[in-house]
Scaffold this active site. Structure first.
Site, PDB file in Angstrom:
ATOM      1  N   LYS A  74      -0.040 -12.028   1.183  1.00 51.99           N
ATOM      2  CA  LYS A  74       0.930 -11.440   0.249  1.00 51.99           C
ATOM      3  C   LYS A  74       2.310 -12.021   0.529  1.00 51.99           C
ATOM      4  CE  LYS A  74       2.423  -6.792  -1.294  1.00 51.99           C
ATOM      5  NZ  LYS A  74       2.307  -5.343  -1.013  1.00 51.99           N
ATOM      6  N   SER A 149       1.001  -2.503  -5.014  1.00 56.78           N
ATOM      7  CA  SER A 149       1.820  -3.691  -5.196  1.00 56.78           C
ATOM      8  C   SER A 149       1.125  -4.986  -4.770  1.00 56.78           C
ATOM      9  CB  SER A 149       3.100  -3.543  -4.386  1.00 56.78           C
ATOM     10  OG  SER A 149       2.806  -3.554  -3.002  1.00 56.78           O
ATOM     11  N   SER A 173      -0.569   0.552  -1.772  1.00 55.35           N
ATOM     12  CA  SER A 173      -0.468  -0.813  -2.289  1.00 55.35           C
ATOM     13  C   SER A 173      -1.604  -1.753  -1.914  1.00 55.35           C
ATOM     14  CB  SER A 173       0.857  -1.446  -1.851  1.00 55.35           C
ATOM     15  OG  SER A 173       1.897  -0.965  -2.658  1.00 55.35           O
TER      16      SER A 173
END
Lengths: 481, 480, 97
Positions: A74, A149, A173
């Site tokens: 990420k 997210s 997330s």
């Protein structure tokens, strides 16, 4: 070879080698990433060089638990020399000067960092729509969000653009996008994994965790990266041990599953049906199902949206245009340099949360908001402690709904925040939680089952999840009609 | 009665002291002064995304040391908090500090008043904090160097417990002295590792309420502390006398002009949005740890001064001068032990050595006159080997050349002649050359004894031991 | 709804420049979220509840050992503007905060 476990077997049998595998993934990323927008940066030369280096290390495979495994990271986790935008324009062009502990450990175990994935800006979002670099498309239906997210990481795994990925989970997330993308995602106990090198959103809630196609893959990724880090004073010094080696340590007939009925409000009927079916399956295999009460779970949303933005308002103060990141042009004072750089660099949702946190911490409001929310957090933590007196794991749906349409929830912040009602309380209590696909709704979209574990008992949680996974059987992949 | 006599000042001081650790407060970068810009930096102290603080154990030890030395209360649990504000040399946008629960409260700093008596200035609190970077202004822009960012500090806040600039100066000196004794901080205002802000207000004598306070910054030399505070008190008194209203503000001391100048007006309290630092657990200082630190505490200035008065018979004033710095006290004590003469050691150190060191800007531990040499000199005076007058000459040469007294006596031919046989020869010679005076002496003009002693002194270039000489001259004249 | 003044005050504290349209939008959005949070008001809460999120067995300190970090150039390299190895801000620096 669809899982990390299978690919490791393949390497062992000399069926393939890292450079071949990396090449395949790079090709697939090149052809399909434009469609999904899962990756923000793929440094091809770096990936190839790393894979070739590993080709030459085949002899050490036994000591490299992630030998030749392509992992996506990420873009709010730092990898030296790579981007770290955290999905924000304010960090456009920033080159990481160091590598996060988690990634350092994955690389030391033989993993190949294949790319940096898209995410909601500063991990603030549940749909990936707050990314400054465009929304990620759900591989199951490109008109829908992948969740957030860590939507890019989830989509990359679901679309077979990597075999495993790292995400961060502050309020859901990892688990929510794993659920919406039909894969396994896990948030460890707070302090189990180092946050060093992870762009901070809400420091008392943030944890790094893995995405994968199965529980074994998740267990392998976590056992490699978990454990004490001298550079993070919030990591536990307790030993981690092998998670993959203990996947059968907890059988279902020795497992009591708690269900908090009062928490299950506002769930989509299809999701609820699938959730009940999953419970029935485990019950049939010998698990005991009991009722538990988590009365303060309903206050999780308010509590979270006071505490997380408060910490965020401070954590994001460093993005001021002075030392790195976006700097506004043509400013005539330091004050305007700050406010213009930040005004231009941050997106809508991030500004909302910074202001929310600034408000909650400001003179006159601190006690009514920050202090109060902390008191509720204490009660919520106590609820879970009491609940775990009666059971080994608490089961809830991961998300109250399946993947929603892009744009569907952007107008009202509360509607969007409600996507995380089943995940937020878990972060507030610092507990581990895992999301496993448990079914499809009538639109053929995946549904996730969330199992919540006792603090620092990731081993049992993985084991229970693994037992359920075996009972559930094969789960379809995105795009497989 | 002048206008000023109607008023009294209320002064509180906030002192920031950099701690003498090897590494910074929350990262492992070296804690050094004067390095090339941005050479002592890392992701943590430059506030890179993802970087996290980890507390330096030794910094905590040093802070606790100060708290114990000042008889403060050390709290078993305290909280690090973030102080949020934007500033170019603050890379994280917040400073890790302590707010609602500091590690240390109470205690007092003993200061010496003009009449020689002592009193304690009360402390409010001591807390830990990280330092910020440094910006320097150039024509075309401002440069930011982050070497200093994250260097450990303690902030020591006094109660508004002082009434005169002199008291404030004594407080600062005493505090610096304790910090140096405990090896916590260099206490150097000029280098900025010891920084002082003063809160000053004035009110009519006998008034209960405080006046509006002005914060005075930039007092970066001990020479100016009293001057700056005095100036500010006068300024405020003058304004009140003129019927003007004092506004809450921050002023800076301008050493060149000898005045204080407005830096900014304070419009309401700044909103720092303090909250507990989530990256750090509560700071725990166990009783065991405290006791361990207490055991390592050195003798403090006040204790030392009392001991000097008792063991060496020094006056309170002499004792306070000689304990003003640990190195000086040590120097004095070594000389005393070697010479076995405390009074003479004190006199030589205070009257001869300190003045010369100050004039030459040399620290006591760099003194060209070593403790052994000075003690040697004192022993030679005490054994009558040299006169006090010669000793001064020798001392001057010792300071200039760093040579031993023995060497200087030889080189300069200043050795005293005490040997009777050697002196008798000279006396005999003088008697033979002055027969008429011998007769006069014999006839009762005994004051001529001085004439003969003087002649011998002249012959020996002043090296004759006067005591021995007197006796010998008398003996030889009487035997004529 | 928050007032325009309230939003501007928060934005100033947070150093965020907002357009008029943004101010209007945040009056609504912030107001909506803050309104929602009133659900906590109904709870009777114990005094001084403290949540320690840091594990009890996390390390309390690091030892005081100095180490030079090797990649300091990479840090200054990210500066929007630098001069003589220092971060550079444009002129017009007014008074301190």
């Amino acid at each position: 070879m669809n899982t990390i476990q299978e690919l490791l077997e393949g390497y062992k049998k000399k069926a393939t080698q890292p450079s071949t595998v990396a090449g395949d993934f790079l090709d697939r990323i090149e052809s399909t990433n434009p469609k999904f927008n899962a990756y923000l940066e793929v440094l091809k030369e770096k990936v190839i060089a790393r894979a070739k280096e590993l080709d030459g290390c085949a002899g050490q495979m036994e000591n490299l638990p992630l030998y030749g495994i392509p992992i996506a990271i990420k873009d709010n986790i730092l990898v030296k020399g790579w981007s770290a935008t955290a999905g924000s324009k304010i960090l456009e062009g920033y080159r990481s000067p160091y590598t996060a502990t988690t990634v350092e450990r994955l690389e030391a175990a033989g993993a190949i960092v294949i790319g940096k994935t898209n995410c909601d800006e500063f991990a603030m979002g549940s749909s990936n729509e707050s990314s400054a670099y465009g929304v990620v498309k759900n591989p199951w239906d490109e008109t829908r969000v992948p969740g957030g997210s860590s939507g890019g990481s989830a989509a990359a795994v679901a679309a077979n653009l990597c075999l495993g990925a790292l995400g961060t989970d502050t309020g859901g997330s990892i688990r929510q996008p794993a659920s919406l993308c039909g894969i396994v995602g896990m948030k460890p106990s707070y302090g189990r994994v180092s946050r060093f090198g992870v762009v901070a959103y809400a420091s008392s809630l943030d944890q790094v965790g893995p995405f994968g196609n199965c529980v074994w893959d998740n267990a392998r990724l976590l056992e490699v990266m978990a454990g004490f880090d001298p550079r993070d004073a919030t990591t536990s010094q307790s030993t981690v041990g092998s998670y993959t080696g203990r996947l059968n340590s907890k059988t279902l007939n020795a497992t009591t599953i708690g269900v908090a009925r009062d928490w299950l409000e506002g769930v989509d009927p299809e999701v609820l049906k699938s959730f009940e079916a999953a419970l029935a399956t485990m019950k049939a295999a010998g698990a005991k199902i009991v009722d538990v009460a988590i009365p303060h779970a309903r206050y999780g949303l308010s509590t979270y949206y006071i505490l997380a933005p408060s910490e965020a308002s401070s954590n994001l103060a460093r993005y001021d245009g002075v030392h790195y990141g976006h700097r506004a042009k043509g400013v005539d004072s330091v004050e305007s340099l700050y406010s213009r750089s930040r005004g231009e660099g941050f997106g809508k949702e991030v500004k909302l949360r910074i202001m929310l946190g600034t408000y909650a911490l400001s003179a006159g409001y601190f006690d009514a908001f920050y202090t109060r929310a902390n008191q509720v957090r204490a009660l919520l933590k106590k609820d879970f402690e009491d609940g775990f007196q009666k059971c080994d794991t608490i089961a809830v749906p991961t998300s109250p709904c399946t993947a929603f349409r892009i744009g569907e929830k952007v107008d009202d912040p509360i509607t969007m925040y409600l996507s995380d009602v089943f995940t937020l309380p878990v972060n507030l209590a610092g507990l581990p939680g895992i999301s496993i696909p448990c079914g499809l709704d009538d639109k053929k979209l995946p549904i996730g089952l969330q199992l919540i574990g006792r603090s620092y008992d990731e081993a049992s949680l993985f084991s229970i999840a693994h037992q359920f996974e075996k009972l559930r059987g094969h789960f379809p992949r995105a795009g497989a009609k | 009665m002048s206008a000023r006599d109607k008023y009294e000042a209320v002064i509180g001081l906030e002192v920031h002291a950099q701690l003498l650790t090897s590494s910074k407060m929350f990262c492992s970068c070296p804690n050094v002064f004067g390095a090339e810009p941005n050479t002592k930096i890392c992701p943590v102290c430059t506030g890179q995304p993802g970087a996290l603080p980890v507390v330096n154990r030794h910094a905590i030890e040093l802070g606790v040391r100060v708290g114990l030395a000042l008889n403060s209360t050390i709290h078993p649990v305290s909280i690090f908090a973030r102080k949020n504000y934007f500033y170019p040399d603050l890379p994280k946008g917040y400073q890790i500090s302590q707010y609602e629960q500091p590690f240390c409260t109470g205690g007092e700093v003993p200061i010496q008043l003009k009449d020689g008596t002592q009193r304690g200035v009360k402390l409010t609190r001591i807390h830990f904090e990280e330092d910020v970077g440094k910006s320097t202004h150039h024509g075309h822009g401002t440069r930011v160097d982050l070497n200093r960012a994250c260097v450990p500090l303690i902030e020591m806040v006094s109660e508004p417990d002082m009434r005169t600039a002199f008291e404030a100066g004594q407080y600062l000196r005493a505090l610096r002295n304790i910090l140096r004794y405990t090896q916590v901080c260099d206490g150097n205002l000029e280098e900025g590792n010891f920084r002082c802000d003063a809160n000053i207000s004035v009110r009519l004598k006998g008034a209960q309420e405080f006046g509006t306070k002005v914060e005075l910054k930039n007092i970066n030399s001990f020479r100016y502390v009293e001057k700056a505070i005095d100036y500010e008190i006068d300024r405020q008194v003058e304004m009140i006398e003129l019927g003007e209203v004092i506004q809450q503000q921050t002023r800076g001391w301008n050493a060149a002009k000898g005045t204080t100048e407005l830096m900014r007006l304070k419009e309401g309290a700044a909103d720092y949005r303090y909250f507990p630092e989530p990256d750090l657990a509560p700071l725990e200082i166990t009783t065991d740890w405290q006791n361990e630190i207490r055991k390592q505490l050195p003798e403090l200035p006040q204790q030392k001064s009392e001991r000097f008065q008792e063991s060496y018979g020094l006056s309170p004033y002499d004792a306070s001068v000689l304990t003003a710095a640990q190195e000086l006290a040590q120097y004095f004590e070594t000389v005393t032990n070697l010479s076995q003469n405390a009074k003479a050691s004190a006199n030589w150190v205070m009257n001869e050595l300190l003045g010369r060191l100050n004039a030459a800007s040399v620290e006591i531990d760099q003194s060209p006159v070593s403790t052994e040499h000075l003690a040697d000199l004192i022993r030679r005076i005490d054994s009558n080997e040299i006169s006090g007058k010669i000793a001064k000459t020798v001392f001057e040469a010792m300071f200039a050349t760093a040579k031993a007294p023995e060497t200087i006596l030889n080189e300069k031919g200043l050795r005293q002649i005490s040997d009777a046989k050697q002196l008798e020869k000279v006396i005999q010679k003088v008697i033979e050359a002055n027969t008429s005076q011998v007769v006069e002496y014999k006839n009762g003009k005994t004051k001529l004894l001085g004439f003969f002693v003087g002649q011998v002194m002249k012959e020996t270039k002043g090296q004759a031991n006067p005591g021995v000489l007197n006796e010998l001259v008398k003996k030889l004249l009487d035997s004529q | 709804m928050l007032t325009r003044q309230e939003v501007l005050k928060i934005a100033q504290l947070a150093r965020l420049s907002l357009t008029d349209a943004e101010v209007a939008e945040y009056q609504k959005r912030l107001g909506r979220v803050i309104e929602y949070m009133k659900d906590l008001d109904s709870l009777s809460l114990p005094k001084g509840a403290f949540v320690r999120h840091v594990p009890l067995d996390a390390p309390r300190f690091r030892e005081d050992e100095a180490r030079q970090w090797p990649d300091r150039e990479a840090i200054v390299a990210n500066a929007p503007l630098a001069e003589e190895n220092q971060f550079l801000l444009p002129t017009v620096l007014e008074k301190e905060t």
